[in-house]
Design an enzyme around this catalytic site. Structure first.
Site, short mmCIF file in Angstrom:
data_model
loop_
_atom_site.label_atom_id
_atom_site.label_comp_id
_atom_site.label_asym_id
_atom_site.label_seq_id
_atom_site.Cartn_x
_atom_site.Cartn_y
_atom_site.Cartn_z
N CYS A 109 0.84 -1.20 0.00
CA CYS A 109 0.00 0.00 0.00
C CYS A 109 0.88 1.24 0.00
O CYS A 109 2.11 1.16 0.02
CB CYS A 109 -0.94 0.01 1.20
SG CYS A 109 -0.09 0.15 2.79
N CYS A 131 3.57 1.60 2.55
CA CYS A 131 4.79 0.82 2.29
C CYS A 131 5.77 1.64 1.45
O CYS A 131 6.97 1.71 1.76
CB CYS A 131 4.45 -0.47 1.55
SG CYS A 131 3.41 -1.60 2.48
N ASP A 139 5.20 29.53 -30.67
CA ASP A 139 6.25 30.22 -31.41
C ASP A 139 5.90 30.09 -32.90
O ASP A 139 5.39 29.07 -33.34
CB ASP A 139 7.60 29.58 -31.13
CG ASP A 139 8.70 30.21 -31.96
OD1 ASP A 139 8.93 31.42 -31.79
OD2 ASP A 139 9.30 29.49 -32.79
N ASP A 162 10.42 25.34 -30.76
CA ASP A 162 11.36 24.32 -31.26
C ASP A 162 12.80 24.80 -31.33
O ASP A 162 13.68 24.03 -31.71
CB ASP A 162 10.94 23.87 -32.66
CG ASP A 162 11.24 24.91 -33.72
OD1 ASP A 162 11.12 26.12 -33.41
OD2 ASP A 162 11.60 24.53 -34.84
N ASP A 215 13.75 29.64 -27.97
CA ASP A 215 12.52 29.37 -27.24
C ASP A 215 12.78 28.83 -25.84
O ASP A 215 11.86 28.72 -25.03
CB ASP A 215 11.66 28.33 -28.00
CG ASP A 215 11.20 28.85 -29.36
OD1 ASP A 215 10.91 30.05 -29.44
OD2 ASP A 215 11.16 28.06 -30.31
#
Length: 739
Positions: free
Chosen positions: A19, A22, A430, A631, A635
């Site tokens: 659980c 743990c 962009d 990209d 950026d």
């Protein structure tokens, strides 16, 4: 998909967790080891990812810390997926055998209870000795794991599910021992026996764990599929001979032979041959692409027709596929912020349930004076409240969501990124390379009266031959293709953002903006209307002058991607405000925005790279979470400043490092997919939390009121965990497009 600091990481396979308490206990134990910076334990994957400080830490210390906390541990290597899969299969087989034995021992006890309910009493199956003989090995041999876990939980101050199961079953077992053996020994009559309750509860809990483990195995299916794409061997040319070697032994610089129908084993460059390659694994595009000498190829893509000789550049863990797998595994191992909710609940849940069980027992004793009735109700409360489902609610959904994303070309860097994307209320795009193709090309060539178009292009190509600017390169390449060859200029100099000055046959040659030519004393009035009309169409107008006279205008443009308008419409439909940032002039930006369907008031033009991040913060200051897609290197600051950064397509390494999500394709539809998948995954997590709590909120009152038998409580508890995992697995049905 960067792989920084991998030398400062260790991965462990953890066994014995049941659980959320743990996993928290293991994290706490690992965090105490000298040199460990952080430890993240994934309950669903049963793994621990440890980041340690410079100087290192020995794996033996990590394993010892886990074992001291009461669990098993084994070092796993990132490059050994087969080993990890084998460990999982071995654990499932072992657990299945234990469950089978437990069922065989518990079945006669269930039969005795069924006979009793049918009014058939007496016989050996109802005897205390017979029932104790069957229940004892289930309780103390098969169920020993619960006692061990309960003890370690109490010792560490973080009790979990094991304590609830151990207390509940022990109460039923020892009460049955008292009624079946001690009471008759003291001269009383044999009381009610609950051996079947203790044995069946343990059996059902373990059966639930077995089914849960099998279901969890499916949550990692996406990673296994990716791993299955890697070829095992490669044909390498060494000493003039072609030999088969394991793919792990291929070195950078080796020449690899790839025959038709084979997967390319490494990332590299074609040095000989031509073929069509199926790159759908990387790009998502179903159509094959042509590859010939000088072209790059990616490992795990499929060579369809001709034989290729490929010079290996990136091998092993440095290939694109290896980085994709690593990115998915890291995302699955991470813990999104929403998991903190479960962690806080788990910390107080078990103590609260223990308190409720004690209150229920006392209340029933006061009300009825019947210890058997009080015990049954208290045991039912303990059993049905086990928080297994709560611990599985988040990691199973994250595993399936990130895995499905990888299959669709969307790589989430972390569970936090998967969650943050769903909160976005604005998307910033962009322009160059994201909204548009990012590939400049000559679109128009308008010579001045009396000037031939071929001469205009030739002189423009001569002037730009040594230029490194994208616009200059586009003009040169177009002119070279038209003329078949371009002579070198006599001289060359460039003014950033303005134009270039060159000489041809000892005569000045200028190429640049109309304003640049005007500064050089050249009359540009004749071409200014043409240049203005091109800029209104979103094109960049470049004027050409030779020997003090304007020869004409060359227009360069970057067309928008065909899928951009559809993606922008989807962003709007999803309730997102769409912005576009660009360093271009305002007229060009407005034209591109109009084609893409972006509102003019949300176009920010002429913005420098550093200012992009500032503009994003201005949007965020309005209380609007932002997702940014870009990209390029310029950026990176904006991607880092956004709440969620998305690196699109063949993004630079810096952009991908700054981004939270990477797209393998260069299509804005990938951003749509990322947001949709994020929303769907977080919705699944919330559904899982809801069902986990419904079982407890509905089940605990029923158990406390005496309306729920402990055996049924055990079945309900096991069912809650299975339902949570199954609900998460529904994410595998996620498809691109409207869902």
């Amino acid at each position: 998909m960067s792989d920084n600091n991998t030398k400062n990481r260790a991965n462990l396979r953890i066994t014995g967790m049941t659980c959320a308490a743990c996993s928290a206990r293991v994290e706490k134990a690992l965090g105490k080891v000298e040199g460990v910076g952080s430890a993240t334990v994934n309950l669903a994957m049963e793994t621990a990812r440890i980041v340690y400080r410079e100087g290192g830490v020995r794996s033996e210390e990590l394993i010892a810390a886990v074992k001291k906390a009461g669990y098993g541990a084994e070092v796993i290597e990132e490059d050994s997926p087969e080993r990890q899969a084998e460990i999982s299969r071995r654990e499932i087989r072992r657990l299945g055998l234990v469950v089978l034995v437990s069922i065989l021992l518990s079945a006669p006890l269930v039969a005795s209870m069924a006979l009793m309910l049918a009014g058939i009493h007496g016989g050996v199956v109802h005897g205390a000795i017979f029932q104790a003989a069957l229940a004892t090995p289930v309780q103390f041999l098969i169920g020993w794991r619960f006692y061990r876990g309960a003890w370690h939980g109490l010792r560490e101050g973080s009790p979990g599910m094991d304590l609830l199961v151990a207390l509940g079953t022990s109460a039923a077992y020892f009460y049955s021992v008292y009624n079946g053996f001690i009471m008759p020994f003291l001269g009383g009559s044999t009381g009610d026996l609950y051996f079947e309750a203790s044995a069946v509860i343990i059996t059902l809990v373990l059966l639930g764990k077995y089914l849960e483990a099998r279901a969890k195995g499916k949550t990692s299916e996406a990673v296994r599929k990716l791993m299955g794409l890697r070829p095992d061997t490669a044909v390498v040319v060494r000493e003039g001979r072609e030999i088969d070697v394991p793919v792990g032994e291929v070195l950078p610089g080796d020449t690899v032979i790839v025959r038709p129908g084979e997967r390319i084993p490494v990332d590299g460059v074609v040095v000989n041959g031509s073929s069509s390659v199926d790159e759908s694994m990387i790009s998502g595009e179903s159509l094959p692409v042509d590859r010939r000498a000088g072209d790059k190829v990616t490992g795990a893509t499929v060579n369809l027709y001709g034989t290729l000789s490929v010079r290996a550049e990136r091998v092993g863990r440095n290939t694109v596929l290896a980085m994709i797998i690593r990115a998915v595994e890291e995302a699955q191992s991470g813990r999104p912020p929403i998991q903190r909710f479960a962690d806080r609940i788990s910390a107080v849940f078990v103590p609260a349930i223990l308190g409720i069980a004690v209150i229920v027992f006392i209340a029933w004793m006061i009300a009825t004076g019947d210890p058997a009735r009080a015990l049954v109700s208290a045991v039912a409360v303990l059993v049905i409240a086990c928080p297994c489902a709560l611990g599985l609610a988040t990691p199973t959904a994250v595993m399936v969501g990130t895995g499905r994303g990888a299959e669709l070309g969307v790589l989430f860097k972390s569970g936090a990124a998967l969650e943050s994307a769903c909160r976005a209320r604005a998307v910033v795009l962009d322009k160059t390379g994201t909204v548009t193709r990012g590939e400049l090309a000559v679109s128009d060539c308008v010579p001045a009266p009396g000037v031939a178009g071929e001469r205009l292009l030739l002189l423009a190509g001569i002037a730009e031959k040594k230029s490194e600017h994208p616009i200059g390169r586009a003009i040169y390449e177009h002119a070279a293709a038209a003329a078949g060859g371009i002579p070198n200029p006599d001289d060359f100099s460039a003014e950033a953002g303005r134009g270039v000055r060159s000489r041809h046959e000892r005569i000045d040659l200028f190429v640049g903006t109309p304003g640049f030519l005007r500064e050089k004393g050249i009359d540009v009035s004749g071409i200014e209307p043409v240049a203005a009309s091109f800029e209104d169409e979103g094109k960049t107008a470049v004027a050409v002058a030779y020997d003090g006279r304007v020869l004409g205008v060359v227009a360069v443009s970057d067309s928008i991607k065909e899928t951009t308008p559809a993606a922008v419409r989807e962003f709007r439909r999803m309730g997102l405000d769409v912005y576009m940032f660009t360093g271009d002039n305002h007229r060009t930006a407005l034209h591109v925005a109009s084609l893409a369907g972006i509102d003019a008031e949300r176009v920010i033009a002429g913005v420098l790279p550093a200012d992009k991040a500032k503009k994003i913060r201005e949007i965020q200051d309005k209380g609007t979470p932002v997702i940014m897609a870009g990209d390029g290197i310029n950026d990176a600051p904006a991607l880092a400043a956004a709440d969620t950064g998305v690196a699109v397509g063949a993004a630079t390494d810096i952009a991908m490092e700054s981004a939270d999500i990477s797209l393998l394709g260069d299509d804005l539809a990938g951003v749509v997919t990322a947001i949709r998948l994020s929303r769907k995954t977080v919705r699944k997590i919330r559904q899982n939390f809801f069902w986990a709590f419904v079982y407890n909120c509905v089940g605990i009152p029923f158990a406390a009121s005496g309306m729920l038998n402990p055996v049924l409580a055990g079945a309900a508890m096991a069912l809650s965990s299975i339902s949570v995992v199954t609900n998460s697995l529904l994410l595998r049905r996620f498809r691109q497009g409207p869902n």
